[in-house]
Design an enzyme around this catalytic site. Structure first.
Site, PDB file in Angstrom:
ATOM      1  CG  MET B   1      66.697  70.405  43.767  1.00  0.00           C
ATOM      2  SD  MET B   1      66.727  72.156  43.542  1.00  0.00           S
ATOM      3  CE  MET B   1      67.506  72.285  41.939  1.00  0.00           C
ATOM      4  CB  CYS B   2      60.724  68.790  42.838  1.00  0.00           C
ATOM      5  SG  CYS B   2      60.981  68.912  44.607  1.00  0.00           S
ATOM      6  CD  GLN B   3      62.121  65.368  36.789  1.00  0.00           C
ATOM      7  OE1 GLN B   3      61.461  65.536  35.759  1.00  0.00           O
ATOM      8  NE2 GLN B   3      63.391  65.013  36.768  1.00  0.00           N
ATOM      9  CG  HIS B  77      55.898  69.162  42.639  1.00  0.00           C
ATOM     10  ND1 HIS B  77      56.229  68.435  43.756  1.00  0.00           N
ATOM     11  CD2 HIS B  77      56.876  70.097  42.480  1.00  0.00           C
ATOM     12  CE1 HIS B  77      57.368  68.918  44.254  1.00  0.00           C
ATOM     13  NE2 HIS B  77      57.784  69.925  43.499  1.00  0.00           N
ATOM     14  CB  ILE B  78      57.575  63.950  40.845  1.00  0.00           C
ATOM     15  CG1 ILE B  78      56.488  63.421  39.911  1.00  0.00           C
ATOM     16  CG2 ILE B  78      58.181  62.784  41.617  1.00  0.00           C
ATOM     17  CD1 ILE B  78      57.038  62.481  38.850  1.00  0.00           C
TER      18      ILE B  78
END
Lengths: 269, 269
Positions: B1-3, B77-78
């Protein structure tokens, strides 16, 4: 007043050459030094660079120059403040979402005593007449159409709504949703369509030339719209005062009937 | 998922140190390489950088690193794509205007079978569950409040609306209008508040240290929120699963009653 720059093409094209001339007007060859902004559509997405520093000196403008972004629709603006302080919130272009698409807007001119908003759907964040006018346009379109109408109908309605706002002052603007680019002239707006056979162009504001034949395909159509012509060896076309043009795929569209099929009803508050 | 990465402070602060560690996770120390974005409030305005290239390699990320922007509210956001192709339109953070303020939203998680929109006011431009969820939140808030309610009430309502969406999957998010920053934890979200006495911090993802005492005033409060702690020598606090925190002026606020005063009515289509 401000300076506008737009581009609309049938293939993703970089705006580095035109932007190089344009940015000089933000504090170097002209006095529009109260911030600048440029926004690029990439697919349905949109990349914006805004800065309240003069564009001639801005590190962000250096980046745009060094990192060529290819786009089919670009809207840029250099600000000379008339209403609203110099701040990021007052920097053009402004962006809103309508009908599931982003819309970009930049204005050159000055508007006073603008009509009230008919709803609270779109509200300005900053304090400029320009962002207010943009929100008013989006509000009227949103009230009239639940989804995006055919472009010919949208063009006619937009022209009528713009004429309504133009009663309140000088209203040159660029507006795009990433498929078409609308360009309205009140006092000064020029365009050129570059297409085969491509030739050499030389900037008015910097001693820079480019041979477009080296960077293009014969099928390319690239429309560039600017307050004042950016090159000194090409034939720019002056848009008629009061006219709203629509550019699609690098081709210009005029309204055959200047008025929409039926008079546009202005929604009141 | 994202960071996710967020910052909320009582004085404009640059995020260069935290961003330097965070960006390494986009393709270098971690596999979140499907684009990245960062947005900074400056006054009421908002400056966004979005890129669908991995953040570890992005020239835009180099610019953010070299050109420190001071802000009191930042959302970054990444992306590791779960739903929606890798494109600019699908790159977080997403931005909309509500009540005359810009709102920024970034999500980590995956949501399915989301509830219908009650109105067409906010529509996603891209194809992610995240942007849809954001539009749904904005729509519900807009239907409930004609103007911005007091922050305590907004906090309670937001928590109830977020809980509604969280029934549909994993819903970690950051949301800010430039005055407060909301941070909701579903699975992983941590924060730290840096305040006097300031000390040395060392990044987990790069061998970089900073002595905050050299760059701060004793009255500074700087909250940093991240999916995983960014430093390896500070005490990050894990946000409880299901909790929505609100950060204002670098101070954390919890809901005293987790439920709003009256149950939140979900507006239906």
């Amino acid at each position: 007043m401000c300076q506008l720059l737009g581009m609309n093409c049938n293939v993703p094209t970089d705006i580095v050459f035109s932007f190089e001339g344009f940015r000089q007007r933000g504090g170097l060859t002209d006095h529009h030094s109260d911030g600048w902004g440029i926004a690029f559509f990439e697919g349905d997405g949109c990349r914006m660079f805004l800065d309240h520093q003069p564009s001639a000196l801005s590190p962000l403008a250096d980046l745009v120059h060094k990192y060529p972004i290819k786009s089919r629709n670009v809207v840029a603006h250099i600000r000379k403040a008339t209403q609203g302080e110099v701040s990021l919130a007052n920097t053009h272009p402004f962006k809103r979402e309508l009908w599931g698409r982003y819309w970009l807007f930049a204005h050159n001119g000055n508007l006073t005593d603008l009509p009230p908003m008919a709803s609270s759907r779109f509200q300005p964040v900053g304090t400029t007449d320009s962002e207010y006018a943009f929100c008013w346009l989006m509000d009227q379109l949103g009230l009239r159409y639940p989804s995006k109408p055919p472009l010919d109908e949208l063009h006619a309605t937009m022209a009528a709504l713009a004429a309504e706002l133009a009663k309140h002052g000088t209203f040159n603007f660029l507006l795009s949703d990433g498929t078409a680019l609308f360009a309205r002239c009140a006092t000064d707006l020029h365009y050129i369509i570059r297409q085969a056979p491509f030739a050499m162009a030389h900037l008015s504001d910097a001693d820079v030339s480019v041979d477009f034949a080296r960077y293009t395909q014969p099928s390319d159509h690239v429309a560039v719209i600017a307050t004042q012509p950016l090159t000194d060896n090409e034939n720019w076309i002056r848009i008629a005062q009061g006219e709203l043009l629509r550019f699609e795929d690098g081709v210009v569209h005029r309204l055959t009937n200047v008025a929409p099929a039926e008079p546009v009803r202005i929604h009141a508050a």
